[in-house]
Design a protein around this motif. Structure first.
Motif, mmCIF file in Angstrom:
data_model
loop_
_atom_site.group_PDB
_atom_site.id
_atom_site.type_symbol
_atom_site.label_atom_id
_atom_site.label_comp_id
_atom_site.label_asym_id
_atom_site.label_seq_id
_atom_site.Cartn_x
_atom_site.Cartn_y
_atom_site.Cartn_z
ATOM 1 N N LEU A 78 -17.639 -16.480 99.877
ATOM 2 C CA LEU A 78 -19.043 -16.149 100.151
ATOM 3 C C LEU A 78 -19.637 -17.119 101.174
ATOM 4 O O LEU A 78 -20.393 -16.719 102.056
ATOM 5 C CB LEU A 78 -19.837 -16.175 98.844
ATOM 6 N N LEU A 79 -19.262 -18.381 101.079
ATOM 7 C CA LEU A 79 -19.745 -19.359 102.062
ATOM 8 C C LEU A 79 -19.204 -19.072 103.465
ATOM 9 O O LEU A 79 -19.886 -19.346 104.457
ATOM 10 C CB LEU A 79 -19.397 -20.783 101.621
ATOM 11 N N VAL A 80 -18.005 -18.500 103.561
ATOM 12 C CA VAL A 80 -17.487 -18.107 104.877
ATOM 13 C C VAL A 80 -18.426 -17.081 105.513
ATOM 14 O O VAL A 80 -18.789 -17.198 106.686
ATOM 15 C CB VAL A 80 -16.046 -17.557 104.778
ATOM 16 N N HIS A 81 -18.841 -16.092 104.731
ATOM 17 C CA HIS A 81 -19.803 -15.110 105.240
ATOM 18 C C HIS A 81 -21.096 -15.804 105.682
ATOM 19 O O HIS A 81 -21.675 -15.453 106.716
ATOM 20 C CB HIS A 81 -20.119 -14.043 104.185
ATOM 21 N N CYS A 82 -21.544 -16.773 104.898
ATOM 22 C CA CYS A 82 -22.770 -17.505 105.236
ATOM 23 C C CYS A 82 -22.623 -18.246 106.563
ATOM 24 O O CYS A 82 -23.535 -18.212 107.403
ATOM 25 C CB CYS A 82 -23.125 -18.495 104.134
ATOM 26 N N ALA A 119 -33.834 -12.190 115.275
ATOM 27 C CA ALA A 119 -32.370 -12.142 115.286
ATOM 28 C C ALA A 119 -31.776 -13.543 115.184
ATOM 29 O O ALA A 119 -30.616 -13.701 114.810
ATOM 30 C CB ALA A 119 -31.868 -11.442 116.544
ATOM 31 N N HIS A 120 -32.560 -14.544 115.501
ATOM 32 C CA HIS A 120 -32.145 -15.942 115.360
ATOM 33 C C HIS A 120 -32.437 -16.447 113.946
ATOM 34 O O HIS A 120 -31.551 -16.919 113.238
ATOM 35 C CB HIS A 120 -32.877 -16.790 116.405
ATOM 36 N N VAL A 121 -33.674 -16.309 113.529
ATOM 37 C CA VAL A 121 -34.122 -16.901 112.264
ATOM 38 C C VAL A 121 -33.636 -16.111 111.047
ATOM 39 O O VAL A 121 -33.265 -16.700 110.030
ATOM 40 C CB VAL A 121 -35.666 -17.021 112.253
ATOM 41 N N GLY A 122 -33.609 -14.790 111.146
ATOM 42 C CA GLY A 122 -33.234 -13.958 110.004
ATOM 43 C C GLY A 122 -31.869 -14.284 109.425
ATOM 44 O O GLY A 122 -31.742 -14.577 108.229
ATOM 45 N N PRO A 123 -30.795 -14.250 110.230
ATOM 46 C CA PRO A 123 -29.478 -14.580 109.677
ATOM 47 C C PRO A 123 -29.398 -16.014 109.142
ATOM 48 O O PRO A 123 -28.732 -16.268 108.139
ATOM 49 C CB PRO A 123 -28.535 -14.385 110.862
ATOM 50 N N LEU A 124 -30.095 -16.950 109.803
ATOM 51 C CA LEU A 124 -30.086 -18.334 109.315
ATOM 52 C C LEU A 124 -30.724 -18.425 107.932
ATOM 53 O O LEU A 124 -30.181 -19.058 107.012
ATOM 54 C CB LEU A 124 -30.823 -19.255 110.285
ATOM 55 N N MET A 125 -31.890 -17.804 107.778
ATOM 56 C CA MET A 125 -32.598 -17.872 106.494
ATOM 57 C C MET A 125 -31.816 -17.178 105.380
ATOM 58 O O MET A 125 -31.720 -17.688 104.268
ATOM 59 C CB MET A 125 -33.995 -17.253 106.624
ATOM 60 N N TYR A 155 -30.255 -18.912 102.038
ATOM 61 C CA TYR A 155 -30.620 -18.393 100.717
ATOM 62 C C TYR A 155 -29.371 -18.156 99.865
ATOM 63 O O TYR A 155 -29.307 -18.583 98.707
ATOM 64 C CB TYR A 155 -31.436 -17.112 100.883
ATOM 65 N N VAL A 156 -28.372 -17.511 100.457
ATOM 66 C CA VAL A 156 -27.137 -17.260 99.704
ATOM 67 C C VAL A 156 -26.413 -18.569 99.413
ATOM 68 O O VAL A 156 -25.891 -18.768 98.309
ATOM 69 C CB VAL A 156 -26.235 -16.251 100.447
ATOM 70 N N MET A 157 -26.410 -19.496 100.374
ATOM 71 C CA MET A 157 -25.787 -20.803 100.125
ATOM 72 C C MET A 157 -26.439 -21.500 98.937
ATOM 73 O O MET A 157 -25.744 -22.082 98.093
ATOM 74 C CB MET A 157 -25.898 -21.692 101.363
ATOM 75 N N ALA A 158 -27.755 -21.459 98.866
ATOM 76 C CA ALA A 158 -28.459 -22.090 97.749
ATOM 77 C C ALA A 158 -28.063 -21.446 96.426
ATOM 78 O O ALA A 158 -27.821 -22.147 95.435
ATOM 79 C CB ALA A 158 -29.969 -22.000 97.959
ATOM 80 N N SER A 206 -25.014 -21.796 91.354
ATOM 81 C CA SER A 206 -24.321 -20.938 90.386
ATOM 82 C C SER A 206 -23.824 -21.712 89.167
ATOM 83 O O SER A 206 -23.735 -21.146 88.078
ATOM 84 C CB SER A 206 -23.170 -20.187 91.056
ATOM 85 N N SER A 207 -23.560 -22.992 89.313
ATOM 86 C CA SER A 207 -23.103 -23.779 88.161
ATOM 87 C C SER A 207 -24.211 -23.918 87.119
ATOM 88 O O SER A 207 -23.933 -24.105 85.941
ATOM 89 C CB SER A 207 -22.627 -25.159 88.598
ATOM 90 N N ARG A 208 -25.464 -23.822 87.530
ATOM 91 C CA ARG A 208 -26.589 -23.913 86.595
ATOM 92 C C ARG A 208 -27.019 -22.547 86.083
ATOM 93 O O ARG A 208 -27.775 -22.447 85.124
ATOM 94 C CB ARG A 208 -27.757 -24.597 87.271
#
Length: 166
Positions: free
Chosen positions: A21-25, A70-76, A80-83, A88-90
């Motif tokens: 999942l982090l690879v996708h991020c 197109a710059h900010v959207g994928p970054l945000m 979000y998914v990285m967070a 996920s451990s919690r």
């Protein structure tokens, strides 16, 4: 992926699933940086001039707000998914929740990236299911991205509430 370990007790998503999942991020981060580069060229009136290189005239769409998106959207979205992956451990996902979370997060990431990129070329910005094909692609991918975001956020919220109640 049926025989794959999805969650590890006390650790959240397994290293392999979280890593995938982090690879996708990180791919989304890279695409967001590319969108930022195009936005920068648009802000510089279609000129790329990085010394000591020569000056290049590069025509880009005159949609500065949409290029910024197109710059900010994928970054945000990737942050979000990285967070959520790191938390996920919690959140103590069940295997079924981890599977839904994983696929919904991928749909959210790619849906938003494609939607932001095609919205630059869509007169309706992908906000309504009308018009030409870039608008329909943008609308459709934003639509599925919202479903993915709702699923991932709902799973995390449910488990956060459960954790808060002890």
């Amino acid at each position: 992926m049926n025989n794959e370990t999805w969650v590890v007790a006390g650790q959240g998503l397994s290293s392999r699933i979280g890593g995938k999942l982090l690879v996708h991020c990180f791919v989304m981060m890279f695409l967001g940086f590319c969108g930022g580069f195009v936005w920068l060229i648009a802000l510089a009136d279609n000129v790329l001039h990085i010394l000591p290189m020569p000056r290049f005239e590069i025509p880009v769409p005159d949609q500065k707000e949409l290029l910024r998106n197109a710059h900010v959207g994928p970054l945000m979205n990737s942050m979000y998914v990285m967070a959520m992956v790191l938390l996920s451990s919690r959140l103590h996902f069940s295997m079924r929740q981890a599977q839904w979370f994983y696929y919904a997060a991928i749909v959210m990431l790619w849906g938003n990236a494609i939607g932001y990129a095609t919205a630059v070329y869509a007169p309706e910005r992908g906000l309504q299911p009308i018009g030409d094909w870039p608008n329909l692609v943008s609308y459709g991918t934003f639509y599925v991205a919202v479903i993915g975001a709702t699923i991932t956020t709902g799973i995390c919220l449910t488990n956060a509430l459960r954790a808060a109640r002890g």
